[in-house]
Scaffold this active site. Structure first.
Site, PDB file in Angstrom:
ATOM      1  N   GLU A  44      12.910  22.468 -23.506  1.00  6.90           N
ATOM      2  CA  GLU A  44      13.134  21.226 -22.781  1.00  6.90           C
ATOM      3  C   GLU A  44      12.143  20.149 -23.193  1.00  6.90           C
ATOM      4  OE1 GLU A  44      15.063  23.078 -18.708  1.00  6.90           O
ATOM      5  OE2 GLU A  44      12.901  22.825 -18.807  1.00  6.90           O
TER       6      GLU A  44
ATOM      7  N   CYS B 131       7.435  14.174 -22.915  1.00  9.93           N
ATOM      8  CA  CYS B 131       6.787  15.484 -22.835  1.00  9.93           C
ATOM      9  C   CYS B 131       7.551  16.437 -23.748  1.00  9.93           C
ATOM     10  CB  CYS B 131       6.787  15.969 -21.387  1.00  9.93           C
ATOM     11  SG  CYS B 131       5.973  17.558 -21.124  1.00  9.93           S
TER      12      CYS B 131
ATOM     13  N   GLY C 281       5.243  26.043 -23.676  1.00  6.81           N
ATOM     14  CA  GLY C 281       4.420  26.658 -24.704  1.00  6.81           C
ATOM     15  C   GLY C 281       2.986  26.170 -24.736  1.00  6.81           C
ATOM     16  N   GLU C 282       2.152  26.909 -25.448  1.00  2.33           N
ATOM     17  CA  GLU C 282       0.760  26.562 -25.721  1.00  2.33           C
ATOM     18  C   GLU C 282       0.698  25.998 -27.134  1.00  2.33           C
ATOM     19  OE1 GLU C 282      -2.624  25.622 -26.534  1.00  2.33           O
ATOM     20  OE2 GLU C 282      -2.694  26.503 -24.517  1.00  2.33           O
TER      21      GLU C 282
ATOM     22  N   CYS D  29       6.303  30.943 -23.254  1.00  5.15           N
ATOM     23  CA  CYS D  29       4.851  30.827 -23.406  1.00  5.15           C
ATOM     24  C   CYS D  29       4.233  32.188 -23.170  1.00  5.15           C
ATOM     25  CB  CYS D  29       4.283  29.804 -22.421  1.00  5.15           C
ATOM     26  SG  CYS D  29       2.500  29.511 -22.614  1.00  5.15           S
TER      27      CYS D  29
ATOM     28  N   CYS E  36       0.064  31.693 -17.244  1.00  2.10           N
ATOM     29  CA  CYS E  36      -0.643  31.136 -16.089  1.00  2.10           C
ATOM     30  C   CYS E  36       0.184  31.382 -14.823  1.00  2.10           C
ATOM     31  CB  CYS E  36      -0.880  29.650 -16.285  1.00  2.10           C
ATOM     32  SG  CYS E  36      -1.917  29.265 -17.719  1.00  2.10           S
TER      33      CYS E  36
ATOM     34  N   HIS F 195      -8.098  24.202 -13.850  1.00  2.02           N
ATOM     35  CA  HIS F 195      -7.493  24.853 -12.683  1.00  2.02           C
ATOM     36  C   HIS F 195      -8.422  25.724 -11.841  1.00  2.02           C
ATOM     37  CE1 HIS F 195      -3.881  23.311 -14.420  1.00  2.02           C
ATOM     38  NE2 HIS F 195      -3.930  24.145 -15.460  1.00  2.02           N
TER      39      HIS F 195
ATOM     40  N   CYS G 261       5.586  18.906 -13.704  1.00  5.00           N
ATOM     41  CA  CYS G 261       4.587  19.727 -14.380  1.00  5.00           C
ATOM     42  C   CYS G 261       4.668  21.180 -13.931  1.00  5.00           C
ATOM     43  CB  CYS G 261       3.200  19.170 -14.084  1.00  5.00           C
ATOM     44  SG  CYS G 261       1.899  20.009 -14.991  1.00  5.00           S
TER      45      CYS G 261
ATOM     46  N   CYS H  15       2.681  28.575 -13.447  1.00  2.80           N
ATOM     47  CA  CYS H  15       3.587  27.924 -14.400  1.00  2.80           C
ATOM     48  C   CYS H  15       4.867  28.720 -14.542  1.00  2.80           C
ATOM     49  CB  CYS H  15       2.897  27.780 -15.757  1.00  2.80           C
ATOM     50  SG  CYS H  15       3.928  27.024 -17.025  1.00  2.80           S
TER      51      CYS H  15
ATOM     52  N   SER I 198      -6.248  22.560 -19.557  1.00  3.00           N
ATOM     53  CA  SER I 198      -5.804  23.130 -18.282  1.00  3.00           C
ATOM     54  C   SER I 198      -6.957  23.941 -17.689  1.00  3.00           C
ATOM     55  CB  SER I 198      -4.582  24.032 -18.504  1.00  3.00           C
ATOM     56  OG  SER I 198      -3.494  23.273 -19.000  1.00  3.00           O
TER      57      SER I 198
END
Length: 377
Positions: free
Chosen positions: A91, A104, A165-166, A111, A115, A221, A340, A118, A219
């Site tokens: 996406e 974005c 993804g990372e 991924c 996390c 957190h 997000c 996510c 990221s």
């Protein structure tokens, strides 16, 4: 197999053109046709020699990604679902604002970081995208929006690698895509307006600083290793001390004089006043940064809930009072699962994705209503 020219940055395209026995400057012309004009057909590239167009017709192609669904939010955000084959989908999300248009972009199908907050991570990891598949999202969105907004001006002024993804775990494909975004013969984006978001892949942060420094978002957190180990499993490999050191090294090359730390606000998990004070102790005087507090977008598998708005504001006040630049992200596109942490490619059940995508192809895409083009600056 013909070469997909979306897979090349300008240097790569020059090498390809030379392999056809042509001069390197032809690559610049070709690059402009593809990225600035959105051309798909070599026959319309009028300033290329007919002989070169003939060679390209037999050795190359310009192939984007099939769009299997488009969703538009009440706030004007648009999400596209792209088919990347093999039952996978990714996406991209366009976020219009008064002073910019942000896209974005995804870098992987799924991924591997996992996390807790996510939804993409809960989907699991399928594969890396190619450079062409990364660029195809921008290539499609930019020229689709120009057509529907009836403008010749650039619509997308900012790109954030914050989709599925990372990005730094797909480094080889990422860097040529970034170079095409930055190239004046491509999309001409400022390094300050292209952002790579990472969960903290320290060696690749160092490489990016040397190879293609753009704005960096990390990221975070959590304000300590124990909590971050639980929320962001990669922290077990690259703990906070190593991550902050890498951020400081990156600042030596970065186009901005600060790192953006993303902090997803989770009710009762990382959002107490003590967490805020611990975060102040972690970063103040140690790293030039901005804190971006993100309202959590709940999904059933996480077992987590969003922090109350009053607690987010109280958390932000502690940071601001300590002299740390702090913003609270405005949630966009959550009614279409484009906010997000929500990008999951509609492939939570991989055994049924092909059937679902086939159904989606039969749905006519909604036209995009006219809106002002994004401003530069």
């Amino acid at each position: 197999m013909t070469a997909n020219l979306l897979d090349f940055d300008l240097e790569g395209l020059a090498a390809f053109v030379e392999s056809l026995g042509e001069k390197r400057f032809r690559a610049t012309q070709l690059f402009r046709w593809i990225h600035q004009r959105g051309a798909r057909d070599f026959g319309e590239m009028s300033d290329l020699a007919k002989s070169l167009r003939g060679k390209l017709a037999t050795s190359a192609r310009i192939e984007g990604l099939p769009v299997v669904a488009q969703h538009e939010s009440a706030d004007g955000t648009i999400k596209w679902l792209f088919d990347v084959g093999g039952g996978d989908a990714v996406e991209a999300v366009f976020i219009p604002e008064d002073d910019r248009g942000t896209l974005c972009v995804s870098s992987q199908a799924g991924c591997a970081v996992g996390c807790r907050f996510c939804s993409t991570g809960h989907q699991g990891f399928s594969r890396n995208l190619t450079t062409g598949e990364i660029l195809a999202q921008l290539w499609f969105a930019e020229h689709f929006l120009r057509k529907h907004l009836k403008t010749e001006e650039r619509v997308i002024s900012n790109v954030v690698m914050m989709g599925m993804g990372e990005p730094l775990q797909n480094y080889a494909a990422l860097v040529p895509a970034l170079r095409a975004m930055l190239d004046d013969h491509g999309y001409g984006l400022s390094r300050r307006r292209v952002t790579v978001s990472t969960s903290g892949v320290v060696p690749m942060m160092d490489r990016l600083g040397g190879d293609c420094p753009v704005a960096l978002a990390v990221s975070l957190h959590a304000p300590n290793d124990t909590l971050r180990d639980n929320l962001v499993p990669l922290n077990q490999k690259y703990p906070l001390a190593e991550l902050l050191a890498a951020c400081n090294r990156y600042l030596e090359h970065a186009p901005r004089d600060f790192i953006t730390f993303e902090y997803c606000m989770l009710d009762g998990v990382n959002d107490t006043p003590e967490h805020a004070r611990e975060l102040v102790r972690l970063v103040k005087g140690r790293i030039a940064c901005k804190l971006n507090l993100i309202p959590f977008n709940p999904f059933p598998q996480s077992g987590l809930t969003r922090s109350p708005h009053s607690r987010v504001l109280a958390f932000a006040k502690i940071l601001s009072d300590a002299g740390i630049v702090t913003t609270v992200r405005k949630t966009r596109g959550d009614d279409i699962d484009a906010a997000c942490g929500q990008l999951a490619g509609d492939v939570k059940d991989r055994t049924r994705v092909a059937e679902r995508m086939a159904r989606q192809r039969t749905v006519m895409l909604k036209p995009v209503p006219a809106a002002p083009a994004a401003k530069e600056g």
